[in-house]
Design a protein around this motif. Structure first.
Motif, PDB file in Angstrom:
ATOM      1  N   GLY A  81       0.817  -1.214   0.000  1.00 30.23           N
ATOM      2  CA  GLY A  81       0.000   0.000   0.000  1.00 30.23           C
ATOM      3  C   GLY A  81       0.847   1.259   0.000  1.00 30.23           C
ATOM      4  N   THR A  82       1.915   1.270   0.786  1.00 29.87           N
ATOM      5  CA  THR A  82       2.828   2.421   0.810  1.00 29.87           C
ATOM      6  C   THR A  82       3.506   2.598  -0.537  1.00 29.87           C
ATOM      7  N   ILE A  83       3.939   1.473  -1.125  1.00 26.83           N
ATOM      8  CA  ILE A  83       4.576   1.533  -2.437  1.00 26.83           C
ATOM      9  C   ILE A  83       3.612   2.093  -3.470  1.00 26.83           C
ATOM     10  N   ASN A  84       2.364   1.644  -3.425  1.00 24.29           N
ATOM     11  CA  ASN A  84       1.359   2.137  -4.375  1.00 24.29           C
ATOM     12  C   ASN A  84       1.171   3.643  -4.250  1.00 24.29           C
ATOM     13  N   PHE A 118      -1.237   1.786 -10.452  1.00 26.69           N
ATOM     14  CA  PHE A 118      -0.853   0.588  -9.715  1.00 26.69           C
ATOM     15  C   PHE A 118       0.421   0.034 -10.334  1.00 26.69           C
ATOM     16  N   ILE A 119       1.166  -0.744  -9.545  1.00 27.87           N
ATOM     17  CA  ILE A 119       2.468  -1.203  -9.994  1.00 27.87           C
ATOM     18  C   ILE A 119       2.603  -2.723  -9.975  1.00 27.87           C
ATOM     19  N   ASN A 120       1.640  -3.393  -9.351  1.00 27.91           N
ATOM     20  CA  ASN A 120       1.729  -4.848  -9.268  1.00 27.91           C
ATOM     21  C   ASN A 120       0.507  -5.524  -9.884  1.00 27.91           C
ATOM     22  N   ILE A 121      -0.689  -5.265  -9.348  1.00 26.07           N
ATOM     23  CA  ILE A 121      -1.879  -5.946  -9.846  1.00 26.07           C
ATOM     24  C   ILE A 121      -3.128  -5.112  -9.621  1.00 26.07           C
ATOM     25  N   ALA A 122      -4.043  -5.223 -10.573  1.00 24.54           N
ATOM     26  CA  ALA A 122      -5.406  -4.729 -10.409  1.00 24.54           C
ATOM     27  C   ALA A 122      -6.325  -5.939 -10.531  1.00 24.54           C
ATOM     28  N   ASP A 130       4.640  -8.290  -2.669  1.00 24.41           N
ATOM     29  CA  ASP A 130       4.635  -8.869  -4.011  1.00 24.41           C
ATOM     30  C   ASP A 130       5.599  -8.169  -4.951  1.00 24.41           C
ATOM     31  N   PHE A 131       5.611  -6.848  -4.920  1.00 26.16           N
ATOM     32  CA  PHE A 131       6.434  -6.134  -5.884  1.00 26.16           C
ATOM     33  C   PHE A 131       7.919  -6.332  -5.597  1.00 26.16           C
ATOM     34  N   ILE A 169      11.927  -0.616   0.035  1.00 27.20           N
ATOM     35  CA  ILE A 169      12.330  -1.369   1.225  1.00 27.20           C
ATOM     36  C   ILE A 169      11.057  -2.046   1.745  1.00 27.20           C
ATOM     37  N   PRO A 170      10.906  -3.350   1.525  1.00 29.48           N
ATOM     38  CA  PRO A 170       9.643  -4.028   1.818  1.00 29.48           C
ATOM     39  C   PRO A 170       9.492  -4.415   3.289  1.00 29.48           C
TER      40      PRO A 170
END
Length: 328
Positions: A68-71, A133-137, A96-97, A89-90
Protein backbone atom coordinates in the motif's frame (compact mmCIF):
# COMPACT_ATOMS: atom_id res chain seq x y z
CA UNK A 1 22.62 12.83 -4.59
CA UNK A 2 19.68 13.24 -2.21
CA UNK A 3 17.41 10.40 -1.11
CA UNK A 4 14.10 10.69 0.75
CA UNK A 5 12.78 7.63 2.59
CA UNK A 6 9.00 7.62 2.93
CA UNK A 7 8.20 4.97 5.49
CA UNK A 8 5.21 3.53 7.31
CA UNK A 9 6.21 3.53 11.02
CA UNK A 10 3.77 0.71 11.83
CA UNK A 11 4.90 -1.66 9.06
CA UNK A 12 6.63 -4.93 9.85
CA UNK A 13 5.61 -4.82 13.53
CA UNK A 14 7.32 -1.38 13.68
CA UNK A 15 10.65 -2.89 12.57
CA UNK A 16 11.08 -0.10 10.01
CA UNK A 17 10.86 2.51 12.73
CA UNK A 18 13.42 0.69 14.87
CA UNK A 19 15.88 0.19 12.00
CA UNK A 20 15.56 3.57 10.30
CA UNK A 21 18.89 4.85 11.67
CA UNK A 22 20.67 1.79 10.22
CA UNK A 23 18.86 2.21 6.89
CA UNK A 24 19.83 5.87 6.64
CA UNK A 25 23.40 4.91 7.57
CA UNK A 26 23.57 2.44 4.68
CA UNK A 27 22.30 5.08 2.25
CA UNK A 28 24.78 7.67 3.55
CA UNK A 29 27.65 5.18 3.18
CA UNK A 30 26.46 4.58 -0.38
CA UNK A 31 26.88 8.24 -1.28
CA UNK A 32 23.42 9.65 -0.58
CA UNK A 33 22.40 12.59 1.57
CA UNK A 34 19.49 10.74 3.16
CA UNK A 35 16.48 11.81 5.19
CA UNK A 36 13.21 10.20 6.24
CA UNK A 37 9.51 10.99 6.45
CA UNK A 38 7.14 8.92 8.61
CA UNK A 39 3.67 8.62 7.11
CA UNK A 40 0.66 9.65 9.17
CA UNK A 41 -2.94 8.38 9.36
CA UNK A 42 -3.92 11.26 7.09
CA UNK A 43 -5.23 9.90 3.74
CA UNK A 44 -2.60 9.93 0.95
CA UNK A 45 0.19 10.94 3.34
CA UNK A 46 2.84 8.96 1.43
CA UNK A 47 1.56 10.12 -1.96
CA UNK A 48 1.64 13.79 -0.99
CA UNK A 49 5.16 13.51 0.43
CA UNK A 50 6.35 11.76 -2.75
CA UNK A 51 5.06 14.65 -4.85
CA UNK A 52 6.59 17.24 -2.50
CA UNK A 53 9.98 15.51 -2.40
CA UNK A 54 10.08 15.07 -6.19
CA UNK A 55 9.31 18.75 -6.75
CA UNK A 56 11.93 19.66 -4.12
CA UNK A 57 14.55 18.03 -6.31
CA UNK A 58 15.31 14.75 -4.53
CA UNK A 59 17.13 12.33 -6.84
CA UNK A 60 15.71 9.16 -5.26
CA UNK A 61 12.43 8.49 -3.47
CA UNK A 62 12.36 5.31 -1.36
CA UNK A 63 9.05 3.68 -0.46
CA UNK A 64 9.47 1.73 2.77
CA UNK A 65 6.52 -0.33 3.96
CA UNK A 66 3.94 -2.66 2.49
CA UNK A 67 2.43 -2.78 -0.98
CA UNK A 68 0.00 0.00 0.00
CA UNK A 69 2.83 2.42 0.81
CA UNK A 70 4.58 1.53 -2.44
CA UNK A 71 1.36 2.14 -4.38
CA UNK A 72 0.94 5.59 -2.83
CA UNK A 73 4.48 6.63 -3.71
CA UNK A 74 4.08 5.29 -7.26
CA UNK A 75 0.77 7.16 -7.56
CA UNK A 76 2.50 10.37 -6.52
CA UNK A 77 5.44 10.03 -8.91
CA UNK A 78 3.80 8.56 -12.02
CA UNK A 79 1.91 11.67 -13.24
CA UNK A 80 4.95 13.94 -12.91
CA UNK A 81 7.02 15.05 -15.90
CA UNK A 82 10.29 14.85 -13.95
CA UNK A 83 10.32 11.63 -11.95
CA UNK A 84 13.07 10.66 -9.45
CA UNK A 85 14.30 7.08 -9.33
CA UNK A 86 12.35 4.80 -7.01
CA UNK A 87 13.72 2.53 -4.30
CA UNK A 88 11.83 -0.15 -2.35
CA UNK A 89 12.33 -1.37 1.22
CA UNK A 90 9.64 -4.03 1.82
CA UNK A 91 8.06 -4.47 5.26
CA UNK A 92 4.51 -5.60 4.49
CA UNK A 93 2.57 -8.86 4.58
CA UNK A 94 3.19 -10.25 1.09
CA UNK A 95 5.60 -7.72 -0.51
CA UNK A 96 4.64 -8.87 -4.01
CA UNK A 97 6.43 -6.13 -5.88
CA UNK A 98 9.68 -6.55 -3.95
CA UNK A 99 9.46 -10.29 -4.59
CA UNK A 100 9.25 -9.67 -8.33
CA UNK A 101 12.38 -7.48 -8.22
CA UNK A 102 14.44 -9.93 -6.11
CA UNK A 103 14.70 -7.37 -3.30
CA UNK A 104 15.40 -8.99 0.10
CA UNK A 105 12.12 -9.22 2.01
CA UNK A 106 13.38 -10.39 5.39
CA UNK A 107 16.26 -7.97 5.91
CA UNK A 108 15.44 -4.26 5.70
CA UNK A 109 19.09 -3.15 5.77
CA UNK A 110 20.02 -5.48 2.90
CA UNK A 111 17.05 -4.11 0.95
CA UNK A 112 18.50 -0.62 1.43
CA UNK A 113 21.86 -1.88 0.18
CA UNK A 114 20.23 -2.79 -3.16
CA UNK A 115 19.65 0.94 -3.74
CA UNK A 116 23.34 1.73 -3.22
CA UNK A 117 24.32 -0.72 -5.99
CA UNK A 118 22.82 1.83 -8.42
CA UNK A 119 21.26 -0.81 -10.69
CA UNK A 120 17.98 0.64 -11.94
CA UNK A 121 15.59 -0.59 -14.63
CA UNK A 122 12.61 1.02 -16.32
CA UNK A 123 9.40 -0.70 -15.21
CA UNK A 124 5.82 -0.50 -16.45
CA UNK A 125 3.12 1.24 -14.40
CA UNK A 126 -0.58 0.57 -14.74
CA UNK A 127 -3.10 3.37 -14.93
CA UNK A 128 -6.75 2.78 -13.96
CA UNK A 129 -8.89 5.80 -14.83
CA UNK A 130 -6.96 8.51 -12.91
CA UNK A 131 -5.24 6.13 -10.44
CA UNK A 132 -2.07 4.05 -10.70
CA UNK A 133 -0.85 0.59 -9.71
CA UNK A 134 2.47 -1.20 -9.99
CA UNK A 135 1.73 -4.85 -9.27
CA UNK A 136 -1.88 -5.95 -9.85
CA UNK A 137 -5.41 -4.73 -10.41
CA UNK A 138 -8.37 -7.02 -9.92
CA UNK A 139 -12.15 -7.09 -9.85
CA UNK A 140 -14.91 -9.42 -8.70
CA UNK A 141 -15.23 -11.89 -5.84
CA UNK A 142 -12.28 -12.62 -3.52
CA UNK A 143 -10.33 -9.64 -4.90
CA UNK A 144 -11.40 -7.62 -1.85
CA UNK A 145 -9.51 -9.88 0.57
CA UNK A 146 -6.59 -7.50 0.98
CA UNK A 147 -8.70 -4.74 2.48
CA UNK A 148 -11.22 -6.95 4.26
CA UNK A 149 -8.65 -8.71 6.46
CA UNK A 150 -8.19 -6.63 9.66
CA UNK A 151 -4.78 -5.03 10.07
CA UNK A 152 -4.20 -6.73 13.43
CA UNK A 153 -4.69 -10.17 11.86
CA UNK A 154 -2.32 -9.33 8.98
CA UNK A 155 0.32 -8.17 11.46
CA UNK A 156 -0.04 -11.25 13.65
CA UNK A 157 -0.55 -13.99 11.07
CA UNK A 158 0.91 -12.53 7.86
CA UNK A 159 -0.07 -14.34 4.65
CA UNK A 160 -2.05 -16.97 6.59
CA UNK A 161 -4.69 -14.33 7.35
CA UNK A 162 -5.50 -14.09 3.62
CA UNK A 163 -5.75 -17.87 3.29
CA UNK A 164 -8.20 -18.11 6.19
CA UNK A 165 -10.36 -15.26 4.88
CA UNK A 166 -10.28 -16.67 1.35
CA UNK A 167 -11.42 -20.10 2.53
CA UNK A 168 -14.23 -18.44 4.48
CA UNK A 169 -15.48 -16.51 1.44
CA UNK A 170 -14.99 -19.17 -1.25
CA UNK A 171 -18.50 -20.71 -0.91
CA UNK A 172 -20.01 -17.22 -1.35
CA UNK A 173 -18.52 -16.66 -4.80
CA UNK A 174 -21.14 -15.87 -7.43
CA UNK A 175 -20.84 -15.13 -11.14
CA UNK A 176 -21.06 -11.59 -12.46
CA UNK A 177 -22.02 -10.71 -16.02
CA UNK A 178 -18.91 -8.85 -17.22
CA UNK A 179 -17.74 -7.19 -20.37
CA UNK A 180 -13.97 -6.95 -20.68
CA UNK A 181 -12.52 -5.33 -23.78
CA UNK A 182 -8.83 -5.76 -24.62
CA UNK A 183 -6.48 -5.11 -27.57
CA UNK A 184 -7.58 -7.94 -29.82
CA UNK A 185 -10.93 -9.03 -28.49
CA UNK A 186 -13.83 -8.85 -26.06
CA UNK A 187 -14.95 -11.20 -23.31
CA UNK A 188 -18.63 -10.92 -22.49
CA UNK A 189 -20.22 -13.44 -20.15
CA UNK A 190 -20.34 -14.78 -16.62
CA UNK A 191 -17.13 -14.65 -14.60
CA UNK A 192 -16.24 -14.58 -10.93
CA UNK A 193 -13.14 -12.40 -11.06
CA UNK A 194 -10.37 -10.97 -13.23
CA UNK A 195 -6.74 -10.03 -12.65
CA UNK A 196 -4.59 -7.49 -14.48
CA UNK A 197 -0.97 -8.20 -13.57
CA UNK A 198 2.29 -6.40 -14.17
CA UNK A 199 4.52 -8.82 -12.23
CA UNK A 200 4.59 -12.57 -11.67
CA UNK A 201 3.86 -12.39 -7.93
CA UNK A 202 0.28 -12.08 -6.71
CA UNK A 203 -0.68 -12.67 -3.10
CA UNK A 204 2.71 -14.20 -2.38
CA UNK A 205 2.52 -16.82 -5.13
CA UNK A 206 4.78 -16.61 -8.16
CA UNK A 207 2.99 -18.88 -10.62
CA UNK A 208 -0.21 -16.90 -11.26
CA UNK A 209 1.51 -15.14 -14.16
CA UNK A 210 4.60 -17.27 -14.85
CA UNK A 211 5.67 -15.33 -17.96
CA UNK A 212 5.18 -11.77 -16.66
CA UNK A 213 7.47 -9.07 -18.04
CA UNK A 214 8.07 -5.85 -16.11
CA UNK A 215 9.13 -3.80 -19.11
CA UNK A 216 7.22 -4.90 -22.25
CA UNK A 217 4.32 -2.46 -21.97
CA UNK A 218 1.71 -5.22 -21.70
CA UNK A 219 -0.61 -6.41 -18.96
CA UNK A 220 -1.26 -10.07 -18.26
CA UNK A 221 -5.06 -10.35 -18.20
CA UNK A 222 -6.64 -13.36 -16.48
CA UNK A 223 -10.41 -13.85 -16.40
CA UNK A 224 -11.85 -16.66 -14.25
CA UNK A 225 -14.92 -17.74 -16.22
CA UNK A 226 -16.57 -19.79 -13.48
CA UNK A 227 -17.97 -19.46 -9.96
CA UNK A 228 -18.38 -23.20 -9.43
CA UNK A 229 -16.67 -24.16 -6.16
CA UNK A 230 -15.17 -27.38 -7.52
CA UNK A 231 -13.85 -25.67 -10.66
CA UNK A 232 -12.38 -22.80 -8.62
CA UNK A 233 -10.56 -25.26 -6.39
CA UNK A 234 -9.25 -27.06 -9.48
CA UNK A 235 -7.91 -23.78 -10.88
CA UNK A 236 -6.30 -22.91 -7.54
CA UNK A 237 -4.61 -26.32 -7.40
CA UNK A 238 -3.29 -25.96 -10.96
CA UNK A 239 -1.99 -22.51 -10.02
CA UNK A 240 0.14 -24.00 -7.26
CA UNK A 241 1.72 -26.69 -9.42
CA UNK A 242 3.51 -24.63 -12.00
CA UNK A 243 1.05 -22.26 -13.66
CA UNK A 244 -1.02 -24.99 -15.34
CA UNK A 245 -4.19 -22.94 -14.70
CA UNK A 246 -3.46 -20.93 -17.85
CA UNK A 247 -4.47 -23.97 -19.94
CA UNK A 248 -7.76 -24.44 -18.07
CA UNK A 249 -10.83 -23.88 -20.32
CA UNK A 250 -12.38 -21.76 -17.54
CA UNK A 251 -9.47 -19.30 -17.70
CA UNK A 252 -8.99 -16.57 -20.31
CA UNK A 253 -5.36 -15.44 -20.50
CA UNK A 254 -4.09 -12.74 -22.88
CA UNK A 255 -1.41 -10.06 -23.14
CA UNK A 256 -2.74 -6.56 -23.79
CA UNK A 257 -1.91 -2.87 -23.41
CA UNK A 258 -5.50 -1.71 -22.95
CA UNK A 259 -8.46 -3.06 -20.96
CA UNK A 260 -11.95 -1.77 -20.25
CA UNK A 261 -13.91 -3.65 -17.59
CA UNK A 262 -17.59 -3.22 -16.72
CA UNK A 263 -20.51 -5.13 -15.21
CA UNK A 264 -23.47 -5.40 -17.58
CA UNK A 265 -26.17 -6.88 -15.37
CA UNK A 266 -26.40 -4.10 -12.80
CA UNK A 267 -23.96 -5.83 -10.42
CA UNK A 268 -21.40 -3.87 -8.44
CA UNK A 269 -17.89 -4.64 -9.66
CA UNK A 270 -15.29 -3.36 -7.20
CA UNK A 271 -11.75 -2.71 -8.37
CA UNK A 272 -8.68 -3.55 -6.28
CA UNK A 273 -5.44 -1.68 -7.03
CA UNK A 274 -2.32 -3.06 -5.35
CA UNK A 275 -4.41 -4.32 -2.45
CA UNK A 276 -6.46 -1.16 -1.93
CA UNK A 277 -10.01 -0.28 -2.97
CA UNK A 278 -9.82 1.57 -6.29
CA UNK A 279 -13.48 2.41 -6.92
CA UNK A 280 -16.10 0.59 -8.97
CA UNK A 281 -16.29 -0.36 -12.64
CA UNK A 282 -16.51 0.76 -15.36
CA UNK A 283 -12.74 1.13 -15.38
CA UNK A 284 -10.22 1.71 -18.17
CA UNK A 285 -6.69 0.34 -17.73
CA UNK A 286 -3.68 1.53 -19.73
CA UNK A 287 -0.09 0.34 -19.50
CA UNK A 288 2.43 3.17 -19.10
CA UNK A 289 5.51 1.41 -20.45
CA UNK A 290 8.70 1.87 -18.38
CA UNK A 291 7.17 4.86 -16.64
CA UNK A 292 9.48 4.69 -13.60
CA UNK A 293 13.12 3.85 -13.04
CA UNK A 294 13.44 1.53 -10.05
CA UNK A 295 16.37 -0.04 -8.21
CA UNK A 296 16.35 -3.83 -8.46
CA UNK A 297 18.54 -6.68 -7.31
CA UNK A 298 19.89 -7.82 -10.65
CA UNK A 299 22.07 -10.49 -9.08
CA UNK A 300 20.65 -13.85 -8.04
CA UNK A 301 18.82 -13.68 -4.74
CA UNK A 302 17.26 -16.76 -3.04
CA UNK A 303 13.49 -16.69 -3.36
CA UNK A 304 10.82 -18.94 -1.85
CA UNK A 305 9.26 -20.63 -4.86
CA UNK A 306 8.80 -24.28 -3.94
CA UNK A 307 5.42 -25.21 -2.49
CA UNK A 308 7.04 -27.02 0.47
CA UNK A 309 9.08 -23.94 1.34
CA UNK A 310 6.00 -21.75 1.01
CA UNK A 311 4.09 -23.95 3.45
CA UNK A 312 6.98 -23.81 5.92
CA UNK A 313 6.95 -20.02 5.67
CA UNK A 314 3.19 -19.89 6.34
CA UNK A 315 3.54 -22.23 9.31
CA UNK A 316 6.27 -20.04 10.80
CA UNK A 317 4.08 -16.93 10.35
CA UNK A 318 1.26 -18.77 12.13
CA UNK A 319 3.49 -19.63 15.09
CA UNK A 320 4.71 -16.04 15.32
CA UNK A 321 1.14 -14.77 15.19
CA UNK A 322 0.01 -17.07 17.99
CA UNK A 323 2.97 -16.04 20.14
CA UNK A 324 2.17 -12.36 19.62
CA UNK A 325 -1.54 -12.79 20.44
CA UNK A 326 -0.61 -14.76 23.57
CA UNK A 327 1.73 -12.00 24.68
CA UNK A 328 4.85 -14.16 24.51
Amino acid sequence: MRARVIYNPTAGRESLKRQMIDILGVLEAGGYEASAFATTPKPHSAKEEAVRAAKAGFDVIIAAGGDGTINEVVSGLSPLRKRPKLGIIPAGTTNDFARALNIPRNDLVKAAEVITHNEAIGIDVGQCNDQYFINIAAGGYLTDLTYEVPGKLKTAFGYLAYLVKGAEKLPQVKPIMMRIEYDKGVFEGLASMFFIALTNSVGGFEQIVPDANLTDGKFSLIVIKTANLFELMQIANQMLIGGKHLDNPNVLYVKTRYIKASAIDGSKLMINLDGEYGGDAPAVFRNQQQRLKIFANLKDYPQVTANDDRLKQVEEQFRQGMSELNGE
